[in-house]
Design a protein around this motif. Structure first.
Motif, PDB file in Angstrom:
ATOM      1  N   PRO A 147      31.698  63.702 -38.706  1.00  0.00           N
ATOM      2  CA  PRO A 147      32.970  64.430 -38.975  1.00  0.00           C
ATOM      3  C   PRO A 147      33.028  65.568 -38.722  1.00  0.00           C
ATOM      4  N   PHE A 148      34.651  65.946 -37.734  1.00  0.00           N
ATOM      5  CA  PHE A 148      34.880  67.366 -37.669  1.00  0.00           C
ATOM      6  C   PHE A 148      34.378  68.528 -37.908  1.00  0.00           C
ATOM      7  N   TRP A 149      34.968  68.425 -39.342  1.00  0.00           N
ATOM      8  CA  TRP A 149      34.635  69.348 -40.446  1.00  0.00           C
ATOM      9  C   TRP A 149      35.641  70.830 -40.339  1.00  0.00           C
ATOM     10  N   ALA A 150      35.391  70.897 -38.894  1.00  0.00           N
ATOM     11  CA  ALA A 150      36.647  72.183 -38.407  1.00  0.00           C
ATOM     12  C   ALA A 150      37.346  71.900 -37.032  1.00  0.00           C
ATOM     13  N   MET A 151      38.598  72.191 -37.271  1.00  0.00           N
ATOM     14  CA  MET A 151      38.809  71.653 -35.767  1.00  0.00           C
ATOM     15  C   MET A 151      40.116  73.231 -35.184  1.00  0.00           C
ATOM     16  N   PRO A 152      40.111  73.194 -34.337  1.00  0.00           N
ATOM     17  CA  PRO A 152      40.854  74.804 -33.773  1.00  0.00           C
ATOM     18  C   PRO A 152      42.139  73.800 -33.221  1.00  0.00           C
ATOM     19  N   SER A 153      42.720  75.118 -35.221  1.00  0.00           N
ATOM     20  CA  SER A 153      43.769  74.912 -35.399  1.00  0.00           C
ATOM     21  C   SER A 153      44.763  75.636 -34.665  1.00  0.00           C
ATOM     22  N   ASP A 187      36.781  81.054 -27.527  1.00  0.00           N
ATOM     23  CA  ASP A 187      38.097  82.167 -26.763  1.00  0.00           C
ATOM     24  C   ASP A 187      38.300  83.200 -27.262  1.00  0.00           C
ATOM     25  N   GLY A 188      37.404  83.408 -28.575  1.00  0.00           N
ATOM     26  CA  GLY A 188      37.673  84.537 -29.054  1.00  0.00           C
ATOM     27  C   GLY A 188      38.398  84.512 -30.406  1.00  0.00           C
ATOM     28  N   GLU A 189      39.583  83.822 -30.604  1.00  0.00           N
ATOM     29  CA  GLU A 189      40.168  83.565 -31.446  1.00  0.00           C
ATOM     30  C   GLU A 189      39.375  83.431 -32.703  1.00  0.00           C
ATOM     31  N   PRO A 190      39.716  84.231 -34.014  1.00  0.00           N
ATOM     32  CA  PRO A 190      38.847  83.609 -35.638  1.00  0.00           C
ATOM     33  C   PRO A 190      38.293  82.387 -36.173  1.00  0.00           C
ATOM     34  N   TRP A 191      37.740  82.012 -36.107  1.00  0.00           N
ATOM     35  CA  TRP A 191      37.613  81.274 -36.915  1.00  0.00           C
ATOM     36  C   TRP A 191      37.693  81.523 -38.779  1.00  0.00           C
ATOM     37  N   THR A 192      38.273  80.291 -39.053  1.00  0.00           N
ATOM     38  CA  THR A 192      38.974  80.015 -40.563  1.00  0.00           C
ATOM     39  C   THR A 192      39.252  79.174 -41.410  1.00  0.00           C
ATOM     40  N   THR A 193      38.899  79.336 -42.208  1.00  0.00           N
ATOM     41  CA  THR A 193      39.324  77.685 -43.118  1.00  0.00           C
ATOM     42  C   THR A 193      40.171  77.654 -42.926  1.00  0.00           C
ATOM     43  N   ALA A 194      41.551  77.719 -42.449  1.00  0.00           N
ATOM     44  CA  ALA A 194      43.097  77.210 -42.228  1.00  0.00           C
ATOM     45  C   ALA A 194      42.551  75.999 -41.223  1.00  0.00           C
ATOM     46  N   ALA A 217      41.507  76.097 -49.655  1.00  0.00           N
ATOM     47  CA  ALA A 217      40.670  77.219 -48.954  1.00  0.00           C
ATOM     48  C   ALA A 217      40.772  78.176 -49.769  1.00  0.00           C
ATOM     49  N   VAL A 218      39.942  79.244 -50.491  1.00  0.00           N
ATOM     50  CA  VAL A 218      40.252  80.250 -50.897  1.00  0.00           C
ATOM     51  C   VAL A 218      40.962  81.814 -50.687  1.00  0.00           C
ATOM     52  N   ASP A 219      40.357  81.252 -49.981  1.00  0.00           N
ATOM     53  CA  ASP A 219      40.204  82.699 -48.066  1.00  0.00           C
ATOM     54  C   ASP A 219      39.987  82.456 -47.428  1.00  0.00           C
ATOM     55  N   GLU A 220      40.153  83.119 -46.440  1.00  0.00           N
ATOM     56  CA  GLU A 220      40.142  82.751 -44.807  1.00  0.00           C
ATOM     57  C   GLU A 220      38.420  82.153 -44.441  1.00  0.00           C
ATOM     58  N   THR A 221      37.420  82.880 -45.451  1.00  0.00           N
ATOM     59  CA  THR A 221      35.914  82.462 -45.159  1.00  0.00           C
ATOM     60  C   THR A 221      35.476  81.886 -46.672  1.00  0.00           C
ATOM     61  N   THR A 222      36.159  81.343 -47.429  1.00  0.00           N
ATOM     62  CA  THR A 222      35.639  80.904 -48.528  1.00  0.00           C
ATOM     63  C   THR A 222      36.822  79.602 -49.160  1.00  0.00           C
ATOM     64  N   LEU A 223      35.677  78.297 -49.130  1.00  0.00           N
ATOM     65  CA  LEU A 223      35.984  77.224 -49.051  1.00  0.00           C
ATOM     66  C   LEU A 223      36.101  76.421 -50.372  1.00  0.00           C
ATOM     67  N   ALA A 256      27.410  70.492 -60.687  1.00  0.00           N
ATOM     68  CA  ALA A 256      27.697  69.844 -59.214  1.00  0.00           C
ATOM     69  C   ALA A 256      28.843  69.139 -59.271  1.00  0.00           C
ATOM     70  N   SER A 257      29.252  69.488 -59.955  1.00  0.00           N
ATOM     71  CA  SER A 257      31.210  68.559 -59.338  1.00  0.00           C
ATOM     72  C   SER A 257      31.667  69.945 -58.150  1.00  0.00           C
ATOM     73  N   GLU A 258      32.044  71.431 -58.191  1.00  0.00           N
ATOM     74  CA  GLU A 258      32.400  71.673 -57.536  1.00  0.00           C
ATOM     75  C   GLU A 258      31.279  72.549 -56.770  1.00  0.00           C
ATOM     76  N   TRP A 259      31.706  72.799 -55.563  1.00  0.00           N
ATOM     77  CA  TRP A 259      30.978  73.386 -54.574  1.00  0.00           C
ATOM     78  C   TRP A 259      31.957  74.361 -53.741  1.00  0.00           C
ATOM     79  N   THR A 260      30.918  75.507 -53.772  1.00  0.00           N
ATOM     80  CA  THR A 260      31.432  76.521 -53.197  1.00  0.00           C
ATOM     81  C   THR A 260      30.411  77.385 -51.852  1.00  0.00           C
ATOM     82  N   PHE A 261      31.650  77.220 -50.589  1.00  0.00           N
ATOM     83  CA  PHE A 261      31.079  77.616 -49.699  1.00  0.00           C
ATOM     84  C   PHE A 261      31.592  79.245 -48.730  1.00  0.00           C
ATOM     85  N   HIS A 262      31.031  79.727 -48.512  1.00  0.00           N
ATOM     86  CA  HIS A 262      31.456  81.403 -47.960  1.00  0.00           C
ATOM     87  C   HIS A 262      30.490  81.233 -46.346  1.00  0.00           C
TER      88      HIS A 262
END
Length: 704
Positions: free
Chosen positions: A237-243, A163-170, A205-211, A148-154
């Motif tokens: 915390p925010f956890w994600a902000m609309p970059s 506003d219709g813009e994609p949400w990503t791990t970015a 950020a492994v990819d656009e939907t994997t953290l 449990a030292s490494e967690w992967t979230f999909h």
């Protein structure tokens, strides 16, 4: 995590001494009042929520109000697998109508937080069943390595901002790299992102939907802790902000805004707050339509909201929510009684059990119903000294556990239970929420709870006086008031926010009277709410009283009352020391007086109670075995008993009030909820956990 169904003494809804107590018995109990399932027959008896994700229906419907707008089809606005509302008491609803609410605030709409407690949409994971379970949110699935030292979230594929813009791990990495790691805009690392060794996790950020989140030690409670709060500006915390939107205001990405973070940070704080800024995208079910700090906020449907009903209805059902600010709590209560408020969630409207009779008398005229959910509070109205108070003599006395025990014995909690809580709940010295799993897992846990609850709860003025005498806190000049050892005047203060509610002020007056009876001089000192937190964190205030402790459902997910790890509770400077561990600030200004550091912070005594609690807490953060973690919590509780009380409560688990219009549907009653509700802790955000986006009007045309 699995928690046995709670078993504790029932709330005495109909047996209080005052007239208002009789009204409690008729609130949200059986009968044929309009229910939560969209009909006027007997209300739904379905209980709880599915702990496993429901299958997405595949075909979807949208609100008629969205038709004709320049929007993609509803199935293209939703993610590949939308979140399906799992609550067993809900039924398909009707679109349309506005919900009118009010909220008390002395600082305007920007200082009001009630609407932030309503929307879970920004959260990666969610609590279900009053915190017994953790379910998906923005994250669809997750797993860890063996220790449990490494967690992967999909995350869900196809998520979109409002506003219709994609949400990503970015968007997660933007928050983490530009604000958390850089410590900009007063953003500090959430403790769930720090290992038991004190080091910050690594976000990838492994990819656009994997953290991927990697720790240097086991972090078995990570999913439970990520489910906390509603997340976003000011609450969690925010956890994600609309970059894609915020980069234009960030010096790194737009040189024209300048590099002065004193100026840029203020602009960014406003721009990143979707509640105040209609332009800021959000992932919640509603987005800001208009904001006026003196009047309130109007929220409108987010056409890209990623949650649906089991039948495929895209949520939310309501067209708009209007939240009006009131600066006089009596005005706000009158609005509820007159029927101009459709939904009142007690903690944020200054509605207490003292108001039940008046609310009950007005239900027919206002067309309302009173619902009682369990508060889950471990203290009721709280009192605690500042363990890091700036005055040397008083700090030495405050840190002596015998002195705090004497104050606790002098406090007549039963008087408060009668006058404020109408004989509901149970007297307590003060613990965390009685619903916590550590108390309920076995007999040892139950004994840990009752031992802490009852440790110094007895009303015993004679014992209090004897303890003070033994400490040398005696009346040395014969004026009836005790002095410090050595004869220096002892003047205690309750530093209370000037806008404290009657719940707190009534308790404060009782405490002042009780301490006077044993020769302690205490005065109530109102502090402007705008400056209260800063004065507290810098050790300038002596005590605090306008709060309560209710953290759970697992005492380790947010243990700030049990473990000083931040600066707003009972040891602010030592909490600030812990919060800076692993940051750029940690090793700076150590040559300065602790109260003069930036931020003010103090290292605990090596063998003192706070360091011992920290050591146990840090061990718990890396312990993979659940029962061993419970045992570490019980050891922390022993320190709270032997060296405490560090905070003092009065009544635990009294009922909390919600008032709704009769034709508002899908609002659960106490009997629908797994543990009867769990309202008072912000980390289990209520009513967000019950998805108010699925609330609907039986007759929406009457609420246009």
């Amino acid at each position: 995590m699995h928690m046995p169904k709670i078993s504790r003494r029932n709330l005495l809804y109909g047996s209080a001494l005052f007239a208002g107590a009789a009204a409690l018995g008729g609130c949200s109990s059986g009968g044929d009042t309009p229910n939560g399932n969209g009909s006027n027959g007997p209300r739904s008896e379905a209980q709880g929520s599915a702990s496993e994700p429901l299958v997405a229906p595949g075909t979807y419907q949208q609100a008629p109000a969205l038709e004709g707008q320049d929007l993609p089809p509803v199935q293209e606005r939703l993610p590949e697998h939308p979140y399906v509302i799992p609550h067993r008491w809900v039924t398909p609803g009707k679109y349309g109508g506005k919900l009118n609410m009010n909220v008390f605030s002395t600082t305007g709409a920007a200082g009001a937080v009630s609407d932030f407690e309503f929307f879970y949409g920004n959260s990666p994971l969610r609590y279900l069943n009053d915190g017994k379970d953790v379910g998906p949110g923005l994250v669809e699935s997750w797993e860890s390595n063996d220790d449990a030292s490494e967690w992967t979230f999909h995350f869900r594929k196809g998520l979109k901002w409002s506003d219709g813009e994609p949400w990503t791990t970015a968007d997660v990495m933007f928050w983490w790299e530009e604000f958390v790691l850089e410590q900009k805009m007063a953003v500090t690392p959430p403790d769930e992102a720090r290992s038991g060794k004190g080091t910050l996790a690594t976000f990838t950020a492994v990819d656009e939907t994997t953290l991927k989140i990697s720790f240097d030690a086991p972090a078995p409670l990570t999913p439970d802790r990520i489910a906390m709060w509603v997340n976003g500006p000011r609450v969690g915390p925010f956890w994600a902000m609309p970059s894609h939107y915020l980069k234009q205001f960030h010096p790194k990405f737009n040189k024209s805004v300048g590099e002065d973070w004193d100026a840029v940070g203020g602009l960014m704080a406003t721009r990143s707050d979707w509640h105040r800024n209609p332009e800021c995208p959000t992932m919640t079910g509603y987005r800001c339509k208009s904001f006026d700090n003196s009047r309130g906020v109007v929220l409108e449907r987010n056409p890209y909201y990623w949650c649906v009903m089991p039948n495929g209805d895209q949520l939310p059902y309501l067209d708009e929510i209007q939240i009006s600010v009131v600066t006089d709590d009596q005005v706000g209560k009158l609005q509820i009684q007159q029927g101009s408020v459709d939904y009142c969630h007690g903690p944020f409207n200054r509605v207490t059990l003292n108001d039940v009779q008046g609310l009950k008398d007005s239900t027919a005229k206002a067309g309302t119903e009173i619902i009682l959910w369990d508060s889950g509070s471990g203290t009721g109205s709280i009192f605690f000294f500042n363990y890091d108070y700036i005055d040397d003599d008083l700090r030495e006395l405050i840190r002596n556990p015998k002195f705090r025990q004497a104050v606790s014995y002098a406090f007549d909690r039963e008087a408060v239970r009668q006058s404020v809580y109408f004989n509901t709940g149970e007297p307590t010295t003060g613990t965390l929420s009685p619903k916590a799993i550590e108390y309920l897992v076995n007999d040892t846990g139950k004994q840990a709870y009752t031992g802490w609850r009852d440790s110094y709860v007895a009303y015993d003025p004679e014992q209090a006086k004897q303890i003070l005498d033994e400490l040398g806190v005696v009346d040395s000049d014969g004026d009836g008031i005790r002095e410090l050892p050595g004869g220096k005047k002892l003047k205690l203060r309750i530093d209370s926010q000037a806008d404290s509610s009657p719940e707190h002020s009534t308790k404060d007056n009782q405490l002042v009277s009780d301490l006077k009876a044993i020769g302690l001089d205490m005065a109530i000192n109102p502090i402007p709410p705008q400056s209260f937190d800063d004065q507290w964190k810098t050790g300038k205030l002596m005590s605090r009283s306008n709060w309560e402790a209710s953290d759970g459902p697992n005492l380790l997910v947010h243990p700030t009352w049990m473990v000083p790890i931040e600066p707003t509770r009972w040891a602010p400077l030592q909490g600030q020391w812990y919060q800076q561990i692993g940051t750029k600030t940690a090793g700076t200004e150590l040559e300065l007086n602790p109260w003069e550091r930036h931020p003010p912070r103090m290292e605990p005594e090596r063998e003192g109670p706070i360091q011992r609690i920290w050591d146990l807490y840090n061990a718990s953060k890396v312990e993979p075995d659940e029962m061993k973690r419970h045992e570490l919590v019980w050891e922390m509780i022993k320190i709270h008993i032997s060296d405490g009380p560090f905070f003092m409560g009065c009544v635990a688990n009294f009922p909390q009030i919600t008032v709704i219009k009769n034709d508002l549907r899908n609002v659960p009653r106490r009997e629908n909820l797994t543990l009867g509700g769990f309202v008072n802790t912000w980390i289990h955000p209520t009513p967000a956990v019950y998805d108010p986006e699925c609330y609907f009007w039986e007759n929406p045309d009457q609420h246009a």
